[in-house]
Design a protein around this motif. Sequence first.
Motif, PDB file in Angstrom:
ATOM      1  N   LYS A   1      33.499  49.089  43.093  1.00  0.00           N
ATOM      2  CA  LYS A   1      34.722  49.043  42.292  1.00  0.00           C
ATOM      3  C   LYS A   1      35.359  50.421  42.270  1.00  0.00           C
ATOM      4  O   LYS A   1      34.695  51.414  42.013  1.00  0.00           O
ATOM      5  CB  LYS A   1      34.416  48.576  40.862  1.00  0.00           C
ATOM      6  CG  LYS A   1      34.088  47.097  40.756  1.00  0.00           C
ATOM      7  CD  LYS A   1      34.027  46.632  39.319  1.00  0.00           C
ATOM      8  CE  LYS A   1      32.734  47.060  38.676  1.00  0.00           C
ATOM      9  NZ  LYS A   1      32.584  46.459  37.317  1.00  0.00           N
ATOM     10  N   ILE A   2      36.646  50.476  42.558  1.00  0.00           N
ATOM     11  CA  ILE A   2      37.349  51.749  42.582  1.00  0.00           C
ATOM     12  C   ILE A   2      37.811  52.063  41.162  1.00  0.00           C
ATOM     13  O   ILE A   2      38.591  51.306  40.580  1.00  0.00           O
ATOM     14  CB  ILE A   2      38.562  51.699  43.540  1.00  0.00           C
ATOM     15  CG1 ILE A   2      38.106  51.331  44.955  1.00  0.00           C
ATOM     16  CG2 ILE A   2      39.293  53.034  43.554  1.00  0.00           C
ATOM     17  CD1 ILE A   2      39.236  51.143  45.936  1.00  0.00           C
TER      18      ILE A   2
ATOM     19  N   TYR B   1      42.301  38.626  47.955  1.00  0.00           N
ATOM     20  CA  TYR B   1      41.127  37.964  48.523  1.00  0.00           C
ATOM     21  C   TYR B   1      41.194  36.455  48.337  1.00  0.00           C
ATOM     22  O   TYR B   1      40.796  35.693  49.218  1.00  0.00           O
ATOM     23  CB  TYR B   1      39.857  38.522  47.885  1.00  0.00           C
ATOM     24  CG  TYR B   1      38.582  38.047  48.529  1.00  0.00           C
ATOM     25  CD1 TYR B   1      38.459  37.986  49.920  1.00  0.00           C
ATOM     26  CD2 TYR B   1      37.481  37.679  47.757  1.00  0.00           C
ATOM     27  CE1 TYR B   1      37.277  37.562  50.515  1.00  0.00           C
ATOM     28  CE2 TYR B   1      36.298  37.259  48.341  1.00  0.00           C
ATOM     29  CZ  TYR B   1      36.203  37.199  49.724  1.00  0.00           C
ATOM     30  OH  TYR B   1      35.035  36.777  50.306  1.00  0.00           O
ATOM     31  N   SER B   2      41.741  36.007  47.199  1.00  0.00           N
ATOM     32  CA  SER B   2      41.860  34.560  46.957  1.00  0.00           C
ATOM     33  C   SER B   2      42.764  33.903  48.001  1.00  0.00           C
ATOM     34  O   SER B   2      42.494  32.793  48.467  1.00  0.00           O
ATOM     35  CB  SER B   2      42.393  34.295  45.546  1.00  0.00           C
ATOM     36  OG  SER B   2      43.750  34.697  45.425  1.00  0.00           O
TER      37      SER B   2
ATOM     38  N   ALA C   1      37.621  34.177  43.337  1.00  0.00           N
ATOM     39  CA  ALA C   1      37.622  35.372  44.186  1.00  0.00           C
ATOM     40  C   ALA C   1      37.163  36.583  43.401  1.00  0.00           C
ATOM     41  O   ALA C   1      36.403  37.422  43.902  1.00  0.00           O
ATOM     42  CB  ALA C   1      39.015  35.605  44.772  1.00  0.00           C
ATOM     43  N   ASP C   2      37.599  36.678  42.133  1.00  0.00           N
ATOM     44  CA  ASP C   2      37.200  37.795  41.281  1.00  0.00           C
ATOM     45  C   ASP C   2      35.688  37.778  41.045  1.00  0.00           C
ATOM     46  O   ASP C   2      35.031  38.827  41.102  1.00  0.00           O
ATOM     47  CB  ASP C   2      37.948  37.708  39.951  1.00  0.00           C
ATOM     48  CG  ASP C   2      37.662  38.903  39.045  1.00  0.00           C
ATOM     49  OD1 ASP C   2      38.080  40.011  39.415  1.00  0.00           O
ATOM     50  OD2 ASP C   2      37.029  38.720  37.998  1.00  0.00           O
ATOM     51  N   ARG C   3      35.123  36.598  40.787  1.00  0.00           N
ATOM     52  CA  ARG C   3      33.671  36.480  40.597  1.00  0.00           C
ATOM     53  C   ARG C   3      32.921  36.909  41.857  1.00  0.00           C
ATOM     54  O   ARG C   3      31.900  37.594  41.782  1.00  0.00           O
ATOM     55  CB  ARG C   3      33.286  35.040  40.229  1.00  0.00           C
ATOM     56  CG  ARG C   3      33.628  34.626  38.808  1.00  0.00           C
ATOM     57  CD  ARG C   3      32.820  33.412  38.380  1.00  0.00           C
ATOM     58  NE  ARG C   3      32.967  32.304  39.307  1.00  0.00           N
ATOM     59  CZ  ARG C   3      33.888  31.345  39.192  1.00  0.00           C
ATOM     60  NH1 ARG C   3      34.742  31.379  38.173  1.00  0.00           N
ATOM     61  NH2 ARG C   3      33.952  30.366  40.069  1.00  0.00           N
ATOM     62  N   MET C   4      33.438  36.491  43.000  1.00  0.00           N
ATOM     63  CA  MET C   4      32.795  36.831  44.278  1.00  0.00           C
ATOM     64  C   MET C   4      32.813  38.340  44.518  1.00  0.00           C
ATOM     65  O   MET C   4      31.810  38.925  44.948  1.00  0.00           O
ATOM     66  CB  MET C   4      33.489  36.096  45.426  1.00  0.00           C
ATOM     67  CG  MET C   4      33.297  34.587  45.388  1.00  0.00           C
ATOM     68  SD  MET C   4      34.321  33.708  46.586  1.00  0.00           S
ATOM     69  CE  MET C   4      33.521  34.173  48.121  1.00  0.00           C
TER      70      MET C   4
ATOM     71  N   GLU D   1      42.217  45.516  39.405  1.00  0.00           N
ATOM     72  CA  GLU D   1      40.953  46.089  39.840  1.00  0.00           C
ATOM     73  C   GLU D   1      40.774  45.908  41.340  1.00  0.00           C
ATOM     74  O   GLU D   1      40.925  44.817  41.879  1.00  0.00           O
ATOM     75  CB  GLU D   1      39.804  45.402  39.095  1.00  0.00           C
ATOM     76  CG  GLU D   1      38.489  46.114  39.215  1.00  0.00           C
ATOM     77  CD  GLU D   1      37.462  45.552  38.251  1.00  0.00           C
ATOM     78  OE1 GLU D   1      36.755  46.347  37.605  1.00  0.00           O
ATOM     79  OE2 GLU D   1      37.385  44.318  38.133  1.00  0.00           O
ATOM     80  N   ALA D   2      40.439  46.996  42.027  1.00  0.00           N
ATOM     81  CA  ALA D   2      40.302  46.962  43.482  1.00  0.00           C
ATOM     82  C   ALA D   2      38.885  47.347  43.880  1.00  0.00           C
ATOM     83  O   ALA D   2      38.168  48.022  43.140  1.00  0.00           O
ATOM     84  CB  ALA D   2      41.318  47.899  44.131  1.00  0.00           C
ATOM     85  N   PHE D   3      38.513  46.917  45.079  1.00  0.00           N
ATOM     86  CA  PHE D   3      37.163  47.143  45.587  1.00  0.00           C
ATOM     87  C   PHE D   3      37.243  47.696  47.007  1.00  0.00           C
ATOM     88  O   PHE D   3      38.118  47.317  47.773  1.00  0.00           O
ATOM     89  CB  PHE D   3      36.374  45.820  45.624  1.00  0.00           C
ATOM     90  CG  PHE D   3      36.170  45.175  44.288  1.00  0.00           C
ATOM     91  CD1 PHE D   3      34.964  45.261  43.624  1.00  0.00           C
ATOM     92  CD2 PHE D   3      37.227  44.471  43.677  1.00  0.00           C
ATOM     93  CE1 PHE D   3      34.778  44.656  42.386  1.00  0.00           C
ATOM     94  CE2 PHE D   3      37.041  43.872  42.435  1.00  0.00           C
ATOM     95  CZ  PHE D   3      35.819  43.968  41.788  1.00  0.00           C
TER      96      PHE D   3
END
Length: 209
Positions: free
Chosen positions: A194-195, A168-169, A179-182, A201-203
């Motif tokens: 969150k999976i 994402y970043s 990107a992680d915060r977002m 960690e994936a979403f």
Amino acid sequence: MSKSIAEIISAGEGLRTEFKSRIDSPAKIAKTIVSFANTSGGLLIIGVNDSGVISGVTSELTELQKLEKANTDFIDPKILIQIKSEQLNGKKVLLVTVEESKEKPHYVVSDKGARTIYVRVKDKSVPIPKLLLYNSDNLETEKLLASKHVKSLVAYLRIEDSVNARFYSRMINVSEKRADRMLHDLAARQILLKIPGTKPEAFSLKWTE
């Protein structure tokens, strides 16, 4: 229903579709029903295997009894489902429609009384510790959904299964930390999910229009 049943089966299982050649047990099918109700709703087709091959149901009554027992004994609060039978290729299949519930969260209750929330992630029903609900009246969330970065992410996740902070970043040209915060903020608003058990960690996309 905008698509025919044949088209739905041809598209395969996904966020809002699951196939079962038969119901193994009321306890197991309760997880699917609950996950649909807690997420975006869905269609369970009984009499079709995971590969999309139409096998048909041998006893409609048996499958209906298992669905009733699932709702009565293993789901709290109970979920209103719609059941319809159809003939496909000369074989009977059952179409079980589950709408997204206004009473969520719903729980799967085990024989020992344990209560677990299930949601839909891609084509699986997965347990989560709690369910945060998307609030369409939240102006801050509406503004976030209208932003360029989030629009790009939602469009991407309507096609792909998941995203992580590193990818994402690069997609929106920001730091991986930002990107992680977002992503975590979107998960907190229940737009993403969150999976469980993914590294990194994936979403996946939780909220749908």
